[in-house]
Design an enzyme around this catalytic site. Sequence first.
Site: not given
Length: 293
Positions: A130, A186
């Site tokens: 992440h 991301c």
Amino acid sequence: MPTGGYMQSHPPPAGAPNLPPQGMQSFHVPGAPQIGWEFSNCTGKRKALLIGINYFGQRGQLRGCINDVKNMSTFLHDRFNYKREDMVILTDDQQNPRSQPTKQNIMQAMHWLVKDAQPNDSLFFHYSGHGGQTKDLDGDEGDGYDETIFPVDFRYNGHIVDDDMHRIMVAPLKPGVRLTAIFDSCHSGSALDLPYLYSTRGVEKEPNIAKEAASGLFDAMTAYSRGDLGGVAQSAMGIFKRATTGRGAEERAKRTKTSAADVIQWSGSKDSQTSYEPPYVSHEIIGSSRHLT
């Protein structure tokens, strides 16, 4: 492996690629002293840090990040002669506490990766997990946000900010040291805080306020279509920040983050984008520690 129509529309260049210039080069950034830098010929020591986090049992659990690391380890070993003993692999499926991708272990491993690096060494960093953003506190981000990665224990010990990754892995490197970094996460377009960004066609991505505002609006509409109201707000804030502070932040980053080393970063997402596991695909961004000519 791309086949068929892709290869027909994107044929490989003819002939052998041009070799980079050898020896010390010079590069001038307006408002900063002249910088001496050097390409690596990658004939020295090879070291790799590979991080894959599936976040088992946590909200937002992922599926493929550990497998990414396993594939990358095999690729580096078989194709580029990286020795297994010169790789540090941090994944959250391992039992050894020192091999868990905690914030402390990741930052210690980053220091290990660049420790005693010499000209012509080849260092490799891979992160799959992440990523996110947090408010920029030193004015070097055009959109007002620093990029972050999320260790497995981020809920207790916090994230790792791009300023810290640059300070640990880029700033200490000597001219002639190669660091190749891949961020599959991301908001990772400038995750190493490298001051020059390029498209996959090799074109430098200069600030273009009108174009980026349109892109931000498109991202906001895409987020709205998914029901992601947080993404809508973030895109809107990014447009505002870029319009008011973007140019000055870009110039500050070039003065303070240009490196004498040979550093290249590949990112799976723009700073403003989120990434998805297959079948979704994001745009790649290439970052460099200095201007590429």
